[in-house]
Motif scaffolding. Structure first.
Motif, PDB file in Angstrom:
ATOM      1  N   GLY A  84       0.822  -1.214   0.000  1.00  0.00           N
ATOM      2  CA  GLY A  84       0.000   0.000   0.000  1.00  0.00           C
ATOM      3  C   GLY A  84       0.855   1.264   0.000  1.00  0.00           C
ATOM      4  O   GLY A  84       0.596   2.210  -0.755  1.00  0.00           O
ATOM      5  N   LEU A  85       1.886   1.250   0.847  1.00  0.00           N
ATOM      6  CA  LEU A  85       2.753   2.440   0.911  1.00  0.00           C
ATOM      7  C   LEU A  85       3.519   2.628  -0.398  1.00  0.00           C
ATOM      8  O   LEU A  85       3.772   3.753  -0.822  1.00  0.00           O
ATOM      9  N   TRP A  86       3.888   1.522  -1.040  1.00  0.00           N
ATOM     10  CA  TRP A  86       4.547   1.639  -2.350  1.00  0.00           C
ATOM     11  C   TRP A  86       3.612   2.329  -3.346  1.00  0.00           C
ATOM     12  O   TRP A  86       4.030   3.194  -4.098  1.00  0.00           O
ATOM     13  N   MET A  87       2.355   1.920  -3.321  1.00  0.00           N
ATOM     14  CA  MET A  87       1.401   2.511  -4.271  1.00  0.00           C
ATOM     15  C   MET A  87       1.213   4.004  -4.014  1.00  0.00           C
ATOM     16  O   MET A  87       1.137   4.806  -4.949  1.00  0.00           O
ATOM     17  N   VAL A  88       1.150   4.372  -2.725  1.00  0.00           N
ATOM     18  CA  VAL A  88       0.992   5.797  -2.407  1.00  0.00           C
ATOM     19  C   VAL A  88       2.230   6.565  -2.882  1.00  0.00           C
ATOM     20  O   VAL A  88       2.125   7.613  -3.519  1.00  0.00           O
ATOM     21  N   ALA A  89       3.410   6.006  -2.587  1.00  0.00           N
ATOM     22  CA  ALA A  89       4.650   6.690  -2.969  1.00  0.00           C
ATOM     23  C   ALA A  89       4.732   6.881  -4.486  1.00  0.00           C
ATOM     24  O   ALA A  89       5.201   7.908  -4.967  1.00  0.00           O
ATOM     25  N   GLU A  90       4.262   5.885  -5.215  1.00  0.00           N
ATOM     26  CA  GLU A  90       4.340   5.957  -6.682  1.00  0.00           C
ATOM     27  C   GLU A  90       3.348   6.953  -7.269  1.00  0.00           C
ATOM     28  O   GLU A  90       3.434   7.285  -8.448  1.00  0.00           O
ATOM     29  N   SER A  91       2.415   7.434  -6.447  1.00  0.00           N
ATOM     30  CA  SER A  91       1.330   8.192  -7.061  1.00  0.00           C
ATOM     31  C   SER A  91       0.990   9.522  -6.387  1.00  0.00           C
ATOM     32  O   SER A  91       0.182  10.279  -6.912  1.00  0.00           O
ATOM     33  N   ALA A  92       1.587   9.844  -5.213  1.00  0.00           N
ATOM     34  CA  ALA A  92       1.170  11.071  -4.527  1.00  0.00           C
ATOM     35  C   ALA A  92       2.247  11.568  -3.567  1.00  0.00           C
ATOM     36  O   ALA A  92       3.310  10.968  -3.435  1.00  0.00           O
ATOM     37  N   GLY A  93       1.900  12.656  -2.887  1.00  0.00           N
ATOM     38  CA  GLY A  93       2.812  13.267  -1.923  1.00  0.00           C
ATOM     39  C   GLY A  93       2.517  12.835  -0.492  1.00  0.00           C
ATOM     40  O   GLY A  93       2.083  11.706  -0.254  1.00  0.00           O
TER      41      GLY A  93
END
Lengths: 314, 106
Positions: free
Chosen positions: A137-146
Protein backbone atom coordinates in the motif's frame (compact mmCIF):
# COMPACT_ATOMS: atom_id res chain seq x y z
CA UNK A 1 10.74 -18.39 5.20
CA UNK A 2 12.99 -17.59 2.30
CA UNK A 3 16.45 -16.18 2.85
CA UNK A 4 18.84 -14.45 0.46
CA UNK A 5 22.53 -14.92 1.23
CA UNK A 6 24.05 -13.42 -1.90
CA UNK A 7 22.86 -11.63 -4.99
CA UNK A 8 23.26 -13.05 -8.47
CA UNK A 9 24.87 -10.87 -11.14
CA UNK A 10 21.43 -10.34 -12.68
CA UNK A 11 20.08 -9.15 -9.32
CA UNK A 12 23.04 -6.81 -8.84
CA UNK A 13 22.38 -5.32 -12.28
CA UNK A 14 18.71 -4.96 -11.41
CA UNK A 15 19.60 -2.85 -8.34
CA UNK A 16 20.59 0.03 -10.63
CA UNK A 17 17.17 -0.02 -12.27
CA UNK A 18 15.39 -0.16 -8.91
CA UNK A 19 17.47 2.76 -7.66
CA UNK A 20 16.65 4.84 -10.75
CA UNK A 21 12.97 3.98 -10.48
CA UNK A 22 12.79 5.20 -6.86
CA UNK A 23 14.77 8.36 -7.58
CA UNK A 24 12.23 9.14 -10.32
CA UNK A 25 9.40 8.48 -7.86
CA UNK A 26 10.96 10.65 -5.15
CA UNK A 27 11.52 13.61 -7.48
CA UNK A 28 8.36 13.30 -9.57
CA UNK A 29 6.48 16.57 -10.07
CA UNK A 30 3.49 15.31 -12.02
CA UNK A 31 -0.12 15.49 -10.83
CA UNK A 32 -1.05 12.69 -8.45
CA UNK A 33 -2.60 9.46 -9.69
CA UNK A 34 -5.45 9.83 -7.21
CA UNK A 35 -7.18 6.51 -7.81
CA UNK A 36 -3.97 4.56 -7.28
CA UNK A 37 -3.00 6.60 -4.22
CA UNK A 38 -6.40 6.07 -2.58
CA UNK A 39 -6.26 2.34 -3.26
CA UNK A 40 -2.75 2.30 -1.75
CA UNK A 41 -3.91 4.17 1.35
CA UNK A 42 -6.76 1.72 1.98
CA UNK A 43 -4.36 -1.17 1.57
CA UNK A 44 -1.86 0.44 3.94
CA UNK A 45 -4.53 0.87 6.61
CA UNK A 46 -5.59 -2.77 6.25
CA UNK A 47 -1.94 -3.88 6.43
CA UNK A 48 -1.71 -1.99 9.72
CA UNK A 49 -4.70 -3.93 10.99
CA UNK A 50 -7.24 -1.11 10.88
CA UNK A 51 -10.22 -0.24 8.73
CA UNK A 52 -9.58 2.19 5.86
CA UNK A 53 -10.55 5.81 6.52
CA UNK A 54 -14.12 6.76 5.66
CA UNK A 55 -12.91 9.88 3.95
CA UNK A 56 -9.81 10.68 1.90
CA UNK A 57 -9.30 14.41 1.35
CA UNK A 58 -6.95 15.76 -1.31
CA UNK A 59 -4.94 18.92 -0.66
CA UNK A 60 -2.48 21.00 -2.66
CA UNK A 61 0.61 20.53 -0.47
CA UNK A 62 1.96 19.02 2.77
CA UNK A 63 1.40 22.42 4.39
CA UNK A 64 -2.27 22.33 3.45
CA UNK A 65 -2.52 18.84 4.96
CA UNK A 66 -1.21 20.21 8.21
CA UNK A 67 -3.28 23.38 8.24
CA UNK A 68 -6.51 21.61 7.37
CA UNK A 69 -5.86 19.07 10.07
CA UNK A 70 -5.01 21.76 12.58
CA UNK A 71 -8.47 23.14 11.90
CA UNK A 72 -10.32 19.83 12.03
CA UNK A 73 -8.14 18.07 14.57
CA UNK A 74 -10.23 15.47 16.40
CA UNK A 75 -9.04 12.05 15.60
CA UNK A 76 -6.57 9.38 16.51
CA UNK A 77 -3.18 8.94 14.99
CA UNK A 78 -2.37 5.54 13.57
CA UNK A 79 0.71 3.71 12.69
CA UNK A 80 0.95 3.97 8.92
CA UNK A 81 4.17 5.89 8.77
CA UNK A 82 7.93 5.78 8.90
CA UNK A 83 10.79 7.93 7.79
CA UNK A 84 14.06 8.26 5.95
CA UNK A 85 15.75 11.32 4.53
CA UNK A 86 16.55 12.91 1.26
CA UNK A 87 17.32 16.51 0.51
CA UNK A 88 13.93 17.38 -0.89
CA UNK A 89 11.97 15.69 1.85
CA UNK A 90 14.13 17.30 4.52
CA UNK A 91 13.43 20.71 3.04
CA UNK A 92 9.69 20.20 2.87
CA UNK A 93 9.78 18.75 6.35
CA UNK A 94 11.67 21.67 7.84
CA UNK A 95 9.37 24.11 6.11
CA UNK A 96 6.17 22.44 7.29
CA UNK A 97 7.66 22.00 10.75
CA UNK A 98 8.25 25.74 10.93
CA UNK A 99 4.51 26.25 10.50
CA UNK A 100 2.74 23.25 11.96
CA UNK A 101 5.24 21.20 13.94
CA UNK A 102 3.18 18.22 15.07
CA UNK A 103 2.02 17.29 11.60
CA UNK A 104 5.55 16.50 10.46
CA UNK A 105 5.84 13.66 12.95
CA UNK A 106 2.41 12.31 12.10
CA UNK A 107 2.86 12.32 8.36
CA UNK A 108 3.57 9.60 5.88
CA UNK A 109 5.81 11.11 3.27
CA UNK A 110 4.40 9.48 0.13
CA UNK A 111 6.90 9.91 -2.69
CA UNK A 112 9.45 11.28 -0.19
CA UNK A 113 9.56 7.91 1.54
CA UNK A 114 11.31 6.69 -1.63
CA UNK A 115 14.59 6.15 0.20
CA UNK A 116 13.48 3.37 2.51
CA UNK A 117 10.61 2.06 0.39
CA UNK A 118 13.00 1.57 -2.54
CA UNK A 119 15.34 -0.38 -0.28
CA UNK A 120 12.58 -2.88 0.57
CA UNK A 121 11.32 -2.93 -3.01
CA UNK A 122 14.64 -4.53 -3.95
CA UNK A 123 14.03 -7.38 -1.48
CA UNK A 124 10.55 -7.91 -2.89
CA UNK A 125 11.99 -8.03 -6.41
CA UNK A 126 14.47 -10.68 -5.32
CA UNK A 127 11.79 -12.97 -3.98
CA UNK A 128 10.98 -11.90 -0.41
CA UNK A 129 7.36 -11.24 -1.39
CA UNK A 130 5.67 -12.39 1.80
CA UNK A 131 8.03 -10.45 4.06
CA UNK A 132 7.43 -7.19 2.20
CA UNK A 133 3.73 -7.65 1.37
CA UNK A 134 2.60 -5.18 4.05
CA UNK A 135 4.45 -2.39 2.27
CA UNK A 136 2.46 -2.75 -0.95
CA UNK A 137 0.00 0.00 0.00
CA UNK A 138 2.75 2.44 0.91
CA UNK A 139 4.55 1.64 -2.35
CA UNK A 140 1.40 2.51 -4.27
CA UNK A 141 0.99 5.80 -2.41
CA UNK A 142 4.65 6.69 -2.97
CA UNK A 143 4.34 5.96 -6.68
CA UNK A 144 1.33 8.19 -7.06
CA UNK A 145 1.17 11.07 -4.53
CA UNK A 146 2.81 13.27 -1.92
CA UNK A 147 2.59 13.44 1.86
CA UNK A 148 -0.38 12.10 3.79
CA UNK A 149 -1.75 12.56 7.30
CA UNK A 150 -3.47 9.34 8.31
CA UNK A 151 -6.18 9.32 10.98
CA UNK A 152 -8.69 6.71 11.94
CA UNK A 153 -11.65 8.14 10.05
CA UNK A 154 -10.05 10.57 7.66
CA UNK A 155 -6.84 10.78 5.71
CA UNK A 156 -5.51 13.98 4.16
CA UNK A 157 -3.24 13.45 1.20
CA UNK A 158 -1.32 16.01 -0.82
CA UNK A 159 -0.54 16.47 -4.46
CA UNK A 160 3.08 16.20 -5.54
CA UNK A 161 5.01 19.45 -6.15
CA UNK A 162 4.13 21.30 -9.34
CA UNK A 163 7.87 21.67 -9.95
CA UNK A 164 11.27 21.14 -8.35
CA UNK A 165 14.52 22.97 -9.14
CA UNK A 166 17.61 20.96 -8.24
CA UNK A 167 21.32 21.15 -8.86
CA UNK A 168 23.96 18.46 -8.64
CA UNK A 169 26.29 18.80 -5.65
CA UNK A 170 29.79 19.53 -7.00
CA UNK A 171 32.29 16.77 -6.33
CA UNK A 172 29.63 14.17 -5.55
CA UNK A 173 28.05 11.52 -7.73
CA UNK A 174 25.07 12.23 -9.95
CA UNK A 175 22.59 11.03 -7.32
CA UNK A 176 23.43 13.74 -4.82
CA UNK A 177 21.49 16.86 -5.53
CA UNK A 178 20.07 19.77 -3.58
CA UNK A 179 17.40 22.41 -3.96
CA UNK A 180 18.57 25.46 -5.82
CA UNK A 181 17.00 28.27 -7.81
CA UNK A 182 18.56 31.72 -8.22
CA UNK A 183 15.51 33.60 -9.41
CA UNK A 184 12.43 31.93 -7.97
CA UNK A 185 11.18 29.17 -5.70
CA UNK A 186 12.98 25.82 -5.72
CA UNK A 187 9.69 24.00 -5.03
CA UNK A 188 6.16 25.08 -5.78
CA UNK A 189 3.06 23.10 -4.88
CA UNK A 190 -0.29 23.21 -6.62
CA UNK A 191 -1.83 25.39 -3.89
CA UNK A 192 0.91 28.00 -4.32
CA UNK A 193 3.04 27.03 -1.33
CA UNK A 194 6.69 27.60 -2.18
CA UNK A 195 10.09 26.77 -0.74
CA UNK A 196 13.09 28.95 -1.56
CA UNK A 197 16.68 27.69 -1.55
CA UNK A 198 20.13 28.55 -2.86
CA UNK A 199 22.58 25.65 -3.13
CA UNK A 200 20.58 23.64 -0.61
CA UNK A 201 20.30 26.50 1.91
CA UNK A 202 16.62 27.14 2.66
CA UNK A 203 15.47 30.66 3.31
CA UNK A 204 12.37 32.81 3.34
CA UNK A 205 11.07 34.39 0.16
CA UNK A 206 12.07 37.81 1.55
CA UNK A 207 15.65 36.66 2.14
CA UNK A 208 15.82 35.06 -1.29
CA UNK A 209 14.71 38.33 -2.90
CA UNK A 210 17.40 40.42 -1.12
CA UNK A 211 19.74 42.30 -3.41
CA UNK A 212 20.84 45.07 -1.06
CA UNK A 213 24.32 44.31 0.36
CA UNK A 214 23.49 46.18 3.57
CA UNK A 215 20.53 43.91 4.18
CA UNK A 216 22.46 40.79 3.15
CA UNK A 217 25.32 41.50 5.54
CA UNK A 218 22.79 41.86 8.38
CA UNK A 219 21.17 38.44 7.84
CA UNK A 220 21.65 36.61 11.14
CA UNK A 221 21.91 33.05 9.86
CA UNK A 222 25.52 32.57 8.68
CA UNK A 223 24.70 29.98 6.01
CA UNK A 224 21.90 32.05 4.49
CA UNK A 225 24.14 35.12 4.53
CA UNK A 226 26.96 33.15 2.80
CA UNK A 227 24.55 31.81 0.17
CA UNK A 228 23.28 35.32 -0.60
CA UNK A 229 26.84 36.68 -0.78
CA UNK A 230 27.74 33.82 -3.10
CA UNK A 231 24.88 34.71 -5.44
CA UNK A 232 25.80 38.39 -5.46
CA UNK A 233 29.56 37.76 -5.59
CA UNK A 234 31.93 39.05 -2.89
CA UNK A 235 33.46 41.68 -5.20
CA UNK A 236 30.08 43.12 -6.19
CA UNK A 237 28.95 43.00 -2.59
CA UNK A 238 31.96 45.02 -1.44
CA UNK A 239 31.68 47.39 -4.41
CA UNK A 240 28.35 48.51 -2.92
CA UNK A 241 29.61 48.79 0.64
CA UNK A 242 32.05 51.64 1.42
CA UNK A 243 34.98 49.88 3.10
CA UNK A 244 38.70 49.79 3.69
CA UNK A 245 41.07 46.92 4.28
CA UNK A 246 42.72 46.97 7.72
CA UNK A 247 44.73 43.77 7.68
CA UNK A 248 45.33 40.70 5.52
CA UNK A 249 46.69 37.22 6.24
CA UNK A 250 46.35 34.18 3.97
CA UNK A 251 42.68 33.68 3.07
CA UNK A 252 41.58 36.24 5.66
CA UNK A 253 41.07 39.99 5.43
CA UNK A 254 39.84 42.36 8.14
CA UNK A 255 37.59 45.07 6.73
CA UNK A 256 36.12 48.25 8.14
CA UNK A 257 32.71 48.64 6.50
CA UNK A 258 30.37 51.61 6.60
CA UNK A 259 26.97 50.02 7.13
CA UNK A 260 25.05 53.28 7.59
CA UNK A 261 25.59 56.87 8.70
CA UNK A 262 25.33 55.71 12.29
CA UNK A 263 27.51 52.61 11.86
CA UNK A 264 30.52 53.99 10.02
CA UNK A 265 33.15 51.49 11.14
CA UNK A 266 31.86 47.93 11.43
CA UNK A 267 34.66 45.37 11.51
CA UNK A 268 34.11 42.29 9.40
CA UNK A 269 36.37 39.33 8.74
CA UNK A 270 36.26 38.23 5.12
CA UNK A 271 37.32 34.61 4.83
CA UNK A 272 37.38 31.81 2.33
CA UNK A 273 35.37 28.69 3.12
CA UNK A 274 37.94 25.96 3.78
CA UNK A 275 35.79 23.20 2.30
CA UNK A 276 33.53 24.63 -0.40
CA UNK A 277 35.32 26.26 -3.36
CA UNK A 278 34.05 29.70 -4.35
CA UNK A 279 32.29 30.36 -1.05
CA UNK A 280 33.31 33.36 1.04
CA UNK A 281 32.04 34.46 4.41
CA UNK A 282 31.73 37.91 5.94
CA UNK A 283 31.36 37.69 9.70
CA UNK A 284 31.20 40.61 12.09
CA UNK A 285 33.98 40.76 14.69
CA UNK A 286 34.43 42.87 17.81
CA UNK A 287 34.94 46.62 17.16
CA UNK A 288 38.33 46.50 18.95
CA UNK A 289 39.85 44.11 16.39
CA UNK A 290 42.77 45.77 14.52
CA UNK A 291 44.28 42.78 12.75
CA UNK A 292 43.28 39.42 11.29
CA UNK A 293 44.96 37.81 14.29
CA UNK A 294 42.82 39.84 16.71
CA UNK A 295 39.73 38.87 14.72
CA UNK A 296 40.54 35.16 14.71
CA UNK A 297 41.41 35.29 18.41
CA UNK A 298 38.14 37.01 19.25
CA UNK A 299 36.05 34.63 17.13
CA UNK A 300 37.44 31.59 18.93
CA UNK A 301 38.05 32.84 22.49
CA UNK A 302 36.07 36.07 22.91
CA UNK A 303 39.36 37.91 23.70
CA UNK A 304 41.37 39.65 20.95
CA UNK A 305 44.66 38.89 22.74
CA UNK A 306 44.02 35.24 23.56
CA UNK A 307 45.00 32.86 20.81
CA UNK A 308 43.23 29.57 19.99
CA UNK A 309 44.66 28.11 16.81
CA UNK A 310 43.02 24.91 15.58
CA UNK A 311 45.43 22.08 14.80
CA UNK A 312 42.83 20.49 12.50
CA UNK A 313 40.76 22.88 10.36
CA UNK A 314 38.26 22.11 7.60
CA UNK B 1 47.01 12.90 21.45
CA UNK B 2 44.03 15.25 21.63
CA UNK B 3 44.11 18.20 19.26
CA UNK B 4 42.19 21.43 18.86
CA UNK B 5 39.67 20.98 16.06
CA UNK B 6 37.66 23.50 14.09
CA UNK B 7 35.12 22.31 11.52
CA UNK B 8 33.28 25.30 10.09
CA UNK B 9 31.80 27.10 13.08
CA UNK B 10 32.31 24.25 15.54
CA UNK B 11 35.30 23.96 17.88
CA UNK B 12 36.53 20.94 19.83
CA UNK B 13 38.79 21.95 22.69
CA UNK B 14 40.66 19.25 24.67
CA UNK B 15 39.94 19.31 28.40
CA UNK B 16 41.11 17.23 31.37
CA UNK B 17 37.82 16.37 33.08
CA UNK B 18 34.09 16.70 32.70
CA UNK B 19 32.42 19.36 34.85
CA UNK B 20 30.63 17.98 37.89
CA UNK B 21 27.02 17.14 37.19
CA UNK B 22 27.45 16.75 33.41
CA UNK B 23 24.59 14.67 32.02
CA UNK B 24 25.13 11.86 29.54
CA UNK B 25 23.13 12.32 26.32
CA UNK B 26 21.70 9.61 24.10
CA UNK B 27 22.53 9.39 20.40
CA UNK B 28 19.84 10.32 17.87
CA UNK B 29 19.42 8.23 14.72
CA UNK B 30 22.77 6.52 15.30
CA UNK B 31 24.83 9.64 15.80
CA UNK B 32 25.74 12.35 18.26
CA UNK B 33 24.87 15.72 16.77
CA UNK B 34 27.21 18.50 17.90
CA UNK B 35 25.36 21.18 15.91
CA UNK B 36 22.62 21.26 13.34
CA UNK B 37 22.19 23.88 10.60
CA UNK B 38 18.60 25.09 10.51
CA UNK B 39 18.87 26.33 6.91
CA UNK B 40 20.39 23.18 5.43
CA UNK B 41 19.58 20.38 7.87
CA UNK B 42 23.30 19.56 7.80
CA UNK B 43 24.95 18.28 10.96
CA UNK B 44 28.34 18.28 12.62
CA UNK B 45 28.17 14.76 14.04
CA UNK B 46 30.04 11.73 15.35
CA UNK B 47 28.65 8.24 14.77
CA UNK B 48 27.26 6.36 17.77
CA UNK B 49 29.44 3.42 18.75
CA UNK B 50 31.05 1.94 21.84
CA UNK B 51 33.67 4.33 23.17
CA UNK B 52 31.93 7.53 22.02
CA UNK B 53 29.89 9.46 24.57
CA UNK B 54 28.32 12.90 24.62
CA UNK B 55 27.50 14.97 27.71
CA UNK B 56 25.80 18.27 28.42
CA UNK B 57 26.35 20.73 31.22
CA UNK B 58 24.75 24.18 31.49
CA UNK B 59 24.14 24.37 27.76
CA UNK B 60 27.62 23.21 26.73
CA UNK B 61 28.26 19.87 25.02
CA UNK B 62 31.19 17.58 25.77
CA UNK B 63 32.50 14.66 23.76
CA UNK B 64 34.42 11.66 25.10
CA UNK B 65 36.21 9.51 22.51
CA UNK B 66 38.08 6.33 23.42
CA UNK B 67 39.15 5.30 19.91
CA UNK B 68 39.74 7.60 16.91
CA UNK B 69 36.33 8.76 15.66
CA UNK B 70 35.23 10.67 12.56
CA UNK B 71 33.74 14.14 12.92
CA UNK B 72 31.59 14.49 9.83
CA UNK B 73 29.59 17.22 8.11
CA UNK B 74 27.85 17.19 4.74
CA UNK B 75 29.99 20.03 3.36
CA UNK B 76 33.19 20.02 5.39
CA UNK B 77 36.01 17.50 5.10
CA UNK B 78 35.88 14.74 7.74
CA UNK B 79 38.23 15.09 10.70
CA UNK B 80 39.62 12.23 12.77
CA UNK B 81 39.19 13.00 16.46
CA UNK B 82 41.83 11.30 18.60
CA UNK B 83 40.94 9.71 21.95
CA UNK B 84 40.30 12.29 24.65
CA UNK B 85 37.75 14.53 26.26
CA UNK B 86 36.60 17.64 24.43
CA UNK B 87 34.45 20.67 25.07
CA UNK B 88 32.30 21.57 22.06
CA UNK B 89 32.27 25.29 21.31
CA UNK B 90 31.09 27.63 18.58
CA UNK B 91 32.89 30.56 17.07
CA UNK B 92 31.60 34.05 17.81
CA UNK B 93 30.44 36.87 15.62
CA UNK B 94 29.49 40.48 16.33
CA UNK B 95 26.14 41.88 15.28
CA UNK B 96 26.51 45.61 14.60
CA UNK B 97 22.79 46.26 14.29
CA UNK B 98 22.08 44.67 17.67
CA UNK B 99 25.44 45.82 19.09
CA UNK B 100 26.09 42.47 20.67
CA UNK B 101 28.15 39.35 20.18
CA UNK B 102 26.62 35.95 19.62
CA UNK B 103 27.57 32.45 18.62
CA UNK B 104 27.59 31.91 14.88
CA UNK B 105 24.27 30.40 13.91
CA UNK B 106 23.72 28.48 10.73
Amino acid sequence: MKRIDRLTQAQTDRLTEIRDKWIRIGLCAEPADRAKAEEGLRLAYRSGGIDPPRKIVWTGSPLSNALVRAICRASVRDSVRDSVGDSVRESVRASVRASVRASVWDSGYGQHDAGWLGFFDAFAEFGLKGQTEKLRGLWMVAESAGWFLPHQNICWIAERPAFLRLEKIPGQDEFHNRLHCDDGPAIRFADGWEIYALHGVRMSQAEHAMDDPRKIIAVQNAEIRAALIRRMGMERMLAHLPHKSLSRSGDYELLSIQLSEQIADARYLKMKNQSVPGVWHLEGVHPTCQTVEHANNWRTTGDIHQSWVPEVLT
Amino acid sequence: MSKRHQQGDIKLHPIAALPKGAKRLMARDGRYVLAEGEATGHHHAVAERPGVEMYEHEGTLFLRVEKPADLVHEEHATQVVEPGLYEVGRVLEYDYLEEQMRQVRD
